[in-house]
Design a protein around this motif. Sequence first.
Motif, PDB file in Angstrom:
ATOM      1  N   ALA A  49       6.366 -10.334  12.311  1.00 45.73           N
ATOM      2  CA  ALA A  49       6.696  -8.978  11.864  1.00 45.73           C
ATOM      3  C   ALA A  49       6.280  -8.721  10.421  1.00 45.73           C
ATOM      4  O   ALA A  49       5.807  -7.628  10.086  1.00 45.73           O
ATOM      5  N   PHE A  50       6.436  -9.699   9.533  1.00 48.03           N
ATOM      6  CA  PHE A  50       6.036  -9.466   8.142  1.00 48.03           C
ATOM      7  C   PHE A  50       4.538  -9.228   8.053  1.00 48.03           C
ATOM      8  O   PHE A  50       4.089  -8.278   7.410  1.00 48.03           O
ATOM      9  N   LEU A  53       3.770  -5.751   9.375  1.00 47.22           N
ATOM     10  CA  LEU A  53       4.229  -4.702   8.461  1.00 47.22           C
ATOM     11  C   LEU A  53       3.295  -4.611   7.259  1.00 47.22           C
ATOM     12  O   LEU A  53       2.943  -3.517   6.791  1.00 47.22           O
ATOM     13  N   LEU A  54       2.848  -5.778   6.784  1.00 45.46           N
ATOM     14  CA  LEU A  54       1.892  -5.797   5.679  1.00 45.46           C
ATOM     15  C   LEU A  54       0.558  -5.195   6.117  1.00 45.46           C
ATOM     16  O   LEU A  54      -0.082  -4.449   5.360  1.00 45.46           O
ATOM     17  N   GLN A  57       0.949  -1.560   5.952  1.00 46.80           N
ATOM     18  CA  GLN A  57       0.993  -1.099   4.567  1.00 46.80           C
ATOM     19  C   GLN A  57      -0.424  -1.062   3.974  1.00 46.80           C
ATOM     20  O   GLN A  57      -0.743  -0.188   3.177  1.00 46.80           O
ATOM     21  N   ARG A  58      -1.270  -1.995   4.395  1.00 48.02           N
ATOM     22  CA  ARG A  58      -2.639  -2.058   3.864  1.00 48.02           C
ATOM     23  C   ARG A  58      -3.597  -1.125   4.593  1.00 48.02           C
ATOM     24  O   ARG A  58      -4.722  -0.914   4.116  1.00 48.02           O
ATOM     25  N   LEU A  65       3.369   4.449   9.250  1.00 47.79           N
ATOM     26  CA  LEU A  65       4.653   4.072   9.850  1.00 47.79           C
ATOM     27  C   LEU A  65       5.609   5.252   9.907  1.00 47.79           C
ATOM     28  O   LEU A  65       5.854   5.919   8.901  1.00 47.79           O
ATOM     29  N   VAL A  68      10.465   1.520  11.409  1.00 47.45           N
ATOM     30  CA  VAL A  68      10.475   0.120  11.831  1.00 47.45           C
ATOM     31  C   VAL A  68      11.920  -0.251  12.124  1.00 47.45           C
ATOM     32  O   VAL A  68      12.795  -0.060  11.270  1.00 47.45           O
ATOM     33  N   GLU A  70      15.038  -2.920  13.079  1.00 41.83           N
ATOM     34  CA  GLU A  70      15.330  -4.320  12.769  1.00 41.83           C
ATOM     35  C   GLU A  70      15.281  -5.150  14.049  1.00 41.83           C
ATOM     36  O   GLU A  70      15.360  -4.632  15.166  1.00 41.83           O
ATOM     37  N   VAL A 115      10.773  -7.028  17.123  1.00 38.58           N
ATOM     38  CA  VAL A 115      10.783  -5.979  16.095  1.00 38.58           C
ATOM     39  C   VAL A 115       9.877  -4.839  16.562  1.00 38.58           C
ATOM     40  O   VAL A 115       8.716  -5.063  16.922  1.00 38.58           O
ATOM     41  N   PHE A 117       7.828  -1.317  15.987  1.00 35.00           N
ATOM     42  CA  PHE A 117       7.142  -0.467  15.021  1.00 35.00           C
ATOM     43  C   PHE A 117       6.734   0.828  15.711  1.00 35.00           C
ATOM     44  O   PHE A 117       6.096   0.788  16.769  1.00 35.00           O
ATOM     45  N   GLU A 155      -8.306  -3.805   6.590  1.00 36.45           N
ATOM     46  CA  GLU A 155      -7.824  -4.826   5.658  1.00 36.45           C
ATOM     47  C   GLU A 155      -6.964  -5.796   6.452  1.00 36.45           C
ATOM     48  O   GLU A 155      -6.027  -5.379   7.124  1.00 36.45           O
ATOM     49  N   SER A 156      -7.260  -7.066   6.380  1.00 40.18           N
ATOM     50  CA  SER A 156      -6.470  -8.026   7.147  1.00 40.18           C
ATOM     51  C   SER A 156      -5.166  -8.348   6.413  1.00 40.18           C
ATOM     52  O   SER A 156      -5.008  -8.070   5.224  1.00 40.18           O
ATOM     53  N   ALA A 157      -4.214  -8.895   7.154  1.00 37.83           N
ATOM     54  CA  ALA A 157      -2.907  -9.288   6.577  1.00 37.83           C
ATOM     55  C   ALA A 157      -2.423 -10.466   7.398  1.00 37.83           C
ATOM     56  O   ALA A 157      -2.183 -10.341   8.601  1.00 37.83           O
ATOM     57  N   GLY A 158      -2.296 -11.622   6.744  1.00 40.02           N
ATOM     58  CA  GLY A 158      -1.899 -12.813   7.488  1.00 40.02           C
ATOM     59  C   GLY A 158      -2.849 -13.041   8.644  1.00 40.02           C
ATOM     60  O   GLY A 158      -4.069 -13.022   8.490  1.00 40.02           O
TER      61      GLY A 158
ATOM     62  N   PHE B  50      10.018 -10.048   5.089  1.00 42.89           N
ATOM     63  CA  PHE B  50       9.991  -8.920   6.033  1.00 42.89           C
ATOM     64  C   PHE B  50      11.098  -7.936   5.703  1.00 42.89           C
ATOM     65  O   PHE B  50      10.863  -6.727   5.626  1.00 42.89           O
ATOM     66  N   LEU B  53      10.160  -6.004   2.585  1.00 43.00           N
ATOM     67  CA  LEU B  53       9.073  -5.046   2.840  1.00 43.00           C
ATOM     68  C   LEU B  53       9.603  -3.844   3.616  1.00 43.00           C
ATOM     69  O   LEU B  53       9.247  -2.694   3.331  1.00 43.00           O
ATOM     70  N   LEU B  54      10.499  -4.101   4.562  1.00 40.71           N
ATOM     71  CA  LEU B  54      11.116  -3.010   5.309  1.00 40.71           C
ATOM     72  C   LEU B  54      11.996  -2.160   4.382  1.00 40.71           C
ATOM     73  O   LEU B  54      12.017  -0.924   4.486  1.00 40.71           O
ATOM     74  N   GLN B  57       9.738   0.091   2.600  1.00 42.97           N
ATOM     75  CA  GLN B  57       9.225   1.129   3.495  1.00 42.97           C
ATOM     76  C   GLN B  57      10.274   2.223   3.703  1.00 42.97           C
ATOM     77  O   GLN B  57       9.954   3.391   3.812  1.00 42.97           O
ATOM     78  N   ARG B  58      11.545   1.828   3.708  1.00 46.38           N
ATOM     79  CA  ARG B  58      12.623   2.791   3.946  1.00 46.38           C
ATOM     80  C   ARG B  58      13.073   3.504   2.674  1.00 46.38           C
ATOM     81  O   ARG B  58      13.818   4.488   2.754  1.00 46.38           O
ATOM     82  N   GLU B  70      -0.074 -12.044  -0.048  1.00 52.68           N
ATOM     83  CA  GLU B  70       0.351 -12.934   1.028  1.00 52.68           C
ATOM     84  C   GLU B  70       1.054 -14.155   0.416  1.00 52.68           C
ATOM     85  O   GLU B  70       0.917 -14.451  -0.774  1.00 52.68           O
ATOM     86  N   ARG B  77      -5.163  -8.112  -5.928  1.00 51.64           N
ATOM     87  CA  ARG B  77      -6.417  -7.360  -5.847  1.00 51.64           C
ATOM     88  C   ARG B  77      -6.502  -6.298  -6.937  1.00 51.64           C
ATOM     89  O   ARG B  77      -7.591  -5.896  -7.331  1.00 51.64           O
TER      90      ARG B  77
END
Lengths: 261, 261
Positions: A49-50, A53-54, A57-58, A65, A68, A70, A115, A117, A155-158, B50, B53-54, B57-58, B70, B77
Amino acid sequence: MHAKTNPLATHSPAMLRGLCRAGQFTGQTAGLGQGHVQANLMILPAADAFDFLLFCQRNPRACPLIEVLEAGQFEPRCAPGADIRRDLPGYRVFEHGVLLREVANISDLWRDDLVTFLIGCSFSFESALIGAGIRLRHVDSGSNVAMFKTDIACESAGRFHGNLVVSMRPVKSRDITRAVEISGRFPQVHGAPVHIGHPGAIGIGDLALPDFGDAIALHDDELPVFWACGVTPQNVVQTSRIPFCISHSPGRMFVTDLHNS
Amino acid sequence: MHAKTNPLATHSPAMLRGLCRAGQFTGQTAGLGQGHVQANLMILPAADAFDFLLFCQRNPRACPLIEVLEAGQFEPRCAPGADIRRDLPGYRVFEHGVLLREVANISDLWRDDLVTFLIGCSFSFESALIGAGIRLRHVDSGSNVAMFKTDIACESAGRFHGNLVVSMRPVKSRDITRAVEISGRFPQVHGAPVHIGHPGAIGIGDLALPDFGDAIALHDDELPVFWACGVTPQNVVQTSRIPFCISHSPGRMFVTDLHNS
């Protein structure tokens, strides 16, 4: 030419969700829900999930979003009383990036670590375009919007990486400036176009062969206009071979109680 | 009345970060960095990333995200070549919600599971206010902005819960409309004010006793104007007794290479 009249067009979001829950509606949601916000769905285990979510965001254009939830929760704030496991017309289940099956509800797959989204959908700005006098022929004809995989890398994330998916709408040349301006006012639902005019420039080979949805032919006075699409996460989980996830079926969105305005 | 001239005012962001890294600058960053974006810092273990970050976002007004790195990464960046562990003027280390100590760098505390969040800072819209002819007296006098804990609850997310922290700037009555309009154009750095005029209405007892920063007296023709503040996460990790985190020291921000415009 008149738009086909859908007998569900006057149903409230809660009524539509109730029909889905009862197994009585498995169709596409374009034009339904009385002008309420519709959402793309992605459900992932907490372990991923992190990173996702990242990723959102990217890549805010592809993944704006709306909400999200819980881990383990299935009643979103944007639709009190709804059950995310049963209230969509259709779901897709992926394992290791492979589409395993499409199902009408996911109650039997639910786990406390999942989770949810909810991601904005271009159906929301379509009504603003139509309201400004810009014809959308896939809406007029009652078909699904045409969607294409591009060669534009997100953009990648993890562990999440992959290319952008876009929706394409033919727009008359004289209307393109306004279409850009109007959709640009909806950053929560993909915003302004990512490309106008040259499909080949973003890796699309043939407009007659969409990767998702229905093909639509261009008229002589039209250009193809491409917007970031909420199907992008489905493309990304496949490219990234994510162990387990559930999405909506393309075109079969979650109808929220939020107003588009 | 002239602003105090800071001898570092002409330094580039990279030069300022280099002074921090060398241990030669531990002061406040307001007005420094040649109009580049400054960021609040929050560093958390991946296990809490997570939920945080949530939380951001909220609560986008209090926690507008500039960048999330990460796990384990320390070169953002938004500032190539920078090292988030050494390039701020000061850091605060919290355990179980208690401020343990303030340090000049955190290299010895670094772990591969730490996730860095960079959050927008109202210093970024101050230059736009000043550019529009709206005097900011704490800038004129070279002091830190006054910050207050409020009784406005943030939207909670997982284990993160707590109240909003706001910054207060005295604004002449005749300038308030423009101050709202101008700051509203900067949603990535807190946006429009959350409250104008009545400190008691948001749980602030005495403007002479700020919780962070320096007090500033109101003149007769001024009203207090309150903006969401990037110190909010520090308040939240304390309220929520988060096991471990690291923030910037209030007023001692990370200066990025991004331009405010």
